[in-house]
Design an enzyme around this catalytic site. Structure first.
Site, short mmCIF file in Angstrom:
data_model
loop_
_atom_site.label_atom_id
_atom_site.label_comp_id
_atom_site.label_asym_id
_atom_site.label_seq_id
_atom_site.Cartn_x
_atom_site.Cartn_y
_atom_site.Cartn_z
N HIS A 307 0.86 -1.19 0.00
CA HIS A 307 0.00 0.00 0.00
C HIS A 307 0.89 1.23 0.00
O HIS A 307 1.94 1.25 0.63
CB HIS A 307 -0.89 0.02 1.26
CG HIS A 307 -2.08 0.90 1.11
ND1 HIS A 307 -2.02 2.26 1.32
CD2 HIS A 307 -3.35 0.63 0.73
CE1 HIS A 307 -3.21 2.78 1.11
NE2 HIS A 307 -4.05 1.82 0.74
N ASP A 365 -7.82 -5.44 0.02
CA ASP A 365 -8.28 -6.33 -1.05
C ASP A 365 -7.87 -7.77 -0.88
O ASP A 365 -8.27 -8.63 -1.67
CB ASP A 365 -7.73 -5.81 -2.39
CG ASP A 365 -8.34 -4.46 -2.73
OD1 ASP A 365 -7.58 -3.52 -3.00
OD2 ASP A 365 -9.57 -4.34 -2.68
C1 SDX Z 1 -6.29 -0.04 -2.87
O1 SDX Z 1 -4.59 4.48 -2.06
C2 SDX Z 1 -5.50 3.84 -1.42
O2 SDX Z 1 -5.89 4.21 -0.33
C3 SDX Z 1 -6.08 2.66 -2.15
C4 SDX Z 1 -7.06 1.80 -1.36
C5 SDX Z 1 -8.35 2.54 -1.06
O3 SDX Z 1 -9.04 2.15 -0.12
O4 SDX Z 1 -8.71 3.44 -1.86
O5 SDX Z 1 -6.47 1.39 -0.13
C6 SDX Z 1 -7.45 0.56 -2.15
O6 SDX Z 1 -6.05 0.31 -4.00
C7 SDX Z 1 -5.38 -0.99 -2.12
C8 SDX Z 1 -4.16 -1.45 -3.00
C9 SDX Z 1 -4.64 -2.58 -3.90
N1 SDX Z 1 -3.59 -2.93 -4.89
C10 SDX Z 1 -2.93 -4.10 -4.78
O7 SDX Z 1 -3.06 -4.92 -3.87
C11 SDX Z 1 -2.00 -4.36 -5.97
C12 SDX Z 1 -0.67 -4.91 -5.46
N2 SDX Z 1 0.02 -3.80 -4.77
C13 SDX Z 1 0.92 -2.98 -5.50
O8 SDX Z 1 0.74 -2.86 -6.85
C14 SDX Z 1 1.44 -1.77 -4.73
O9 SDX Z 1 1.73 -2.19 -3.47
C15 SDX Z 1 0.56 -0.54 -4.66
C16 SDX Z 1 0.11 -0.10 -6.01
C17 SDX Z 1 -0.64 -0.81 -3.82
C18 SDX Z 1 1.39 0.57 -4.02
O10 SDX Z 1 2.40 0.88 -4.91
P1 SDX Z 1 3.54 1.96 -4.53
O11 SDX Z 1 3.23 2.64 -3.25
O12 SDX Z 1 3.75 2.81 -5.74
O13 SDX Z 1 4.76 1.06 -4.22
P2 SDX Z 1 5.82 0.61 -5.29
O14 SDX Z 1 5.12 0.05 -6.48
O15 SDX Z 1 6.78 1.72 -5.48
O16 SDX Z 1 6.54 -0.61 -4.53
C19 SDX Z 1 7.60 -0.38 -3.64
C20 SDX Z 1 8.43 -1.67 -3.70
C21 SDX Z 1 8.82 -2.07 -5.13
O17 SDX Z 1 9.99 -2.87 -5.04
P3 SDX Z 1 11.45 -2.17 -5.34
O18 SDX Z 1 11.31 -1.37 -6.63
O19 SDX Z 1 11.70 -1.30 -4.13
O20 SDX Z 1 12.41 -3.33 -5.47
O21 SDX Z 1 7.63 -2.77 -3.20
C22 SDX Z 1 7.41 -3.70 -4.26
C23 SDX Z 1 7.71 -2.99 -5.57
O22 SDX Z 1 8.12 -3.91 -6.57
N3 SDX Z 1 6.00 -4.10 -4.17
C24 SDX Z 1 5.57 -5.35 -4.31
C25 SDX Z 1 4.18 -5.28 -4.11
N4 SDX Z 1 3.82 -4.01 -3.86
C26 SDX Z 1 4.95 -3.29 -3.91
N5 SDX Z 1 6.21 -6.49 -4.61
C27 SDX Z 1 5.44 -7.60 -4.68
N6 SDX Z 1 4.09 -7.64 -4.50
C28 SDX Z 1 3.43 -6.48 -4.21
N7 SDX Z 1 2.11 -6.49 -4.01
#
Ligand code: SDX
Length: 432
Positions: A307, A365
């Site tokens: 998140h 989720d």
């Molecule tokens: C919702 O914003 C809100 O409040 C949203 C929400 C709401 O109520 O409105 O809470 C609802 O959208 C919840 C989120 C649902 N999405 C997912 O579950 C999809 C999987 N999660 C990711 O795609 C990600 O965690 C996000 C999109 C939720 C957040 O992305 P960020 O903050 O931009 O983080 P990032 O992509 O920069 O990740 C940071 C690091 C990266 O690794 P490095 O580049 O540092 O090596 O963490 C890793 C990412 O690759 N990472 C994950 C991961 N999420 C982040 N690696 C594996 N699996 C994951 N789920």
């Protein structure tokens, strides 16, 4: 004095004082509104990780502590003691209602649950296999064509009736999208039922048979609605605010929010998370998927994990996890393997340094799909149910913005890295 605090920014030897503003709770903000006018430079924050886009009194998230407050009330207390329509009242008007106020509000919403009958023809334009999110995005946008008398955003009365209409009609529209996709006739709302029970009946009743709503299933769904109701300036809420800042009518703004929510990185993650749990299938295959999630060359991510704001447990996920247990014990479901995989996946991930170092925890989720599937919803209905719940949050944030006399159209700038000035070359003179 606290009011005189400021940050000093030095650009090419010139200093600029930027006022620091203090919130009720949470991080201070540095007010950069005058920065471009004085320093002729922009701040750069793609993804808005460090940017506050507005002032708001509605929802507060402490990502470090894993805390979520609706108008100051912890979401755990509301999930345990409140109802979705009472939470709608709280988000819309800022205070918990008296018994009379709640009764009046429930009555107003209940009396707007039907949609204009001409909408039935609108639905028939879609293919039967259209994703319900495509349908509700279109139908919500079309509502401004059916409810002209509540599109003038400068009229508080019209803003109010549009708000009530959308909260009241979304369950009917989402249920109609579900019925349309499975070829069953639309079921009209039954106003003696509560909000969640009415939605369940409109989804699962078929004309030849009686349909009795399970109180525990209705309560579990009502709790899911509460947990999804609002969440500060997330992507879809920011979309609603930006659309609303142009003066677009409320139905168009909420349609924009629904479209944004559909993305798998946002509200589409609940559908993606259950499909992922099913693809994993059994606990012994978890390591294979953990490996993929950690592989920088593999686009696979653990859906329902991570998140932007929560760097601790998402409090909604914790409540959902408990609810999943209760629902599956009560109604049983072949979905138990998904719950077993989810629990083991969470345990393994939270012990893995990759996830711990990036503070990736289950989000809202991760478990919601297990409950919705156990209740009987197909995966493509998960995000429409998220949209149904979030409509009150989008509307509350939109109303807060529209009522703010300082509101201006949102218009971010950019850092241009394209070609600088160059002369047009006639096609006959171009190489190749
Ligand atoms: C919702 O914003 C809100 O409040 C949203 C929400 C709401 O109520 O409105 O809470 C609802 O959208 C919840 C989120 C649902 N999405 C997912 O579950 C999809 C999987 N999660 C990711 O795609 C990600 O965690 C996000 C999109 C939720 C957040 O992305 P960020 O903050 O931009 O983080 P990032 O992509 O920069 O990740 C940071 C690091 C990266 O690794 P490095 O580049 O540092 O090596 O963490 C890793 C990412 O690759 N990472 C994950 C991961 N999420 C982040 N690696 C594996 N699996 C994951 N789920």
């Amino acid at each position: 004095m606290k009011g005189d605090r400021h940050a000093v920014l030095t650009v090419d030897g010139k200093q600029f004082k930027l006022p620091i503003q203090s919130p009720t709770i949470g991080p201070d903000t540095i007010d950069i509104r005058r920065l471009y006018g004085e320093a002729k430079c922009f701040t750069f924050d793609p993804g808005y990780t460090s940017t506050a886009s507005c002032e708001s009194k509605i929802t507060y998230i402490d990502g470090e502590a894993g805390e979520l407050l609706y108008r100051g009330y912890p979401v755990e207390q509301l999930a345990e003691h409140s109802s979705f329509l009472e939470v709608c009242y709280l988000l819309l008007y800022g205070e918990l209602p008296s018994a009379k106020q709640l009764e009046d509000f429930e009555c107003r919403v209940t009396n707007h649950t039907m949609v204009h009958d001409q909408m039935n023809y609108f639905f028939r334009g879609f293919r039967r296999d259209a994703h319900p999110m495509a349908i509700i995005t279109g139908v919500m946008g079309a509502m401004s064509a059916f409810y002209h008398d509540s599109t003038d955003i400068s009229d508080p009365k019209q803003r109010e009736i549009a708000s009530i209409r959308m909260i009241a009609k979304l369950p009917t529209i989402v249920a109609m999208a579900y019925k349309y996709s499975n070829g069953q006739p639309f079921i009209y709302p039954k106003n003696e039922l509560n909000y969640a029970a009415n939605f369940l009946r409109m989804c699962f009743k078929v004309p030849p048979q009686q349909y009795k709503v399970s109180p525990s299933v209705s309560k579990a769904l009502d709790r899911i609605f509460i947990l999804h109701a609002d969440h500060e300036q997330n992507a879809s809420t920011s979309t609603v605010r930006l659309a609303g800042s142009s003066g677009a009518n409320p139905f168009a703004c909420i349609a924009a929010g629904i479209a944004c929510l559909w993305g798998p990185a946002h509200g589409g993650a609940n559908e993606a998370a259950l499909l992922m749990l099913r693809e994993i299938g059994t606990v012994d295959r978890i390591p294979e998927f953990i490996k993929r999630a950690k592989d920088p060359n593999d686009s696979f991510r653990l859906m329902g994990f991570g998140h932007r704001v929560y760097k601790n447990f998402d409090p909604r996920a914790s409540i959902m996890k408990q609810s999943a247990d209760e629902i599956l014990d009560e109604i049983g479901s072949e979905n138990k393997p998904a719950l077993l995989v989810a629990r083991e996946l969470e345990r393994i991930a939270l012990e893995d340094d990759y996830f711990r170092s990036r503070r990736l925890y289950p989000n809202v989720d991760f478990y919601s799909g297990i409950i919705l599937d156990a209740i009987g919803f197909p995966t493509e209905m998960f995000t429409p149910i998220f949209a149904l719940s979030r409509t009150v949050g989008w509307i509350s944030q939109w109303k807060e913005m529209i009522a703010d006399p300082a509101m201006r159209i949102g218009r971010p700038r950019q850092m241009y890295v394209g070609e600088s000035h160059r002369r047009y070359v006639p096609v006959a003179e171009r190489p190749g």
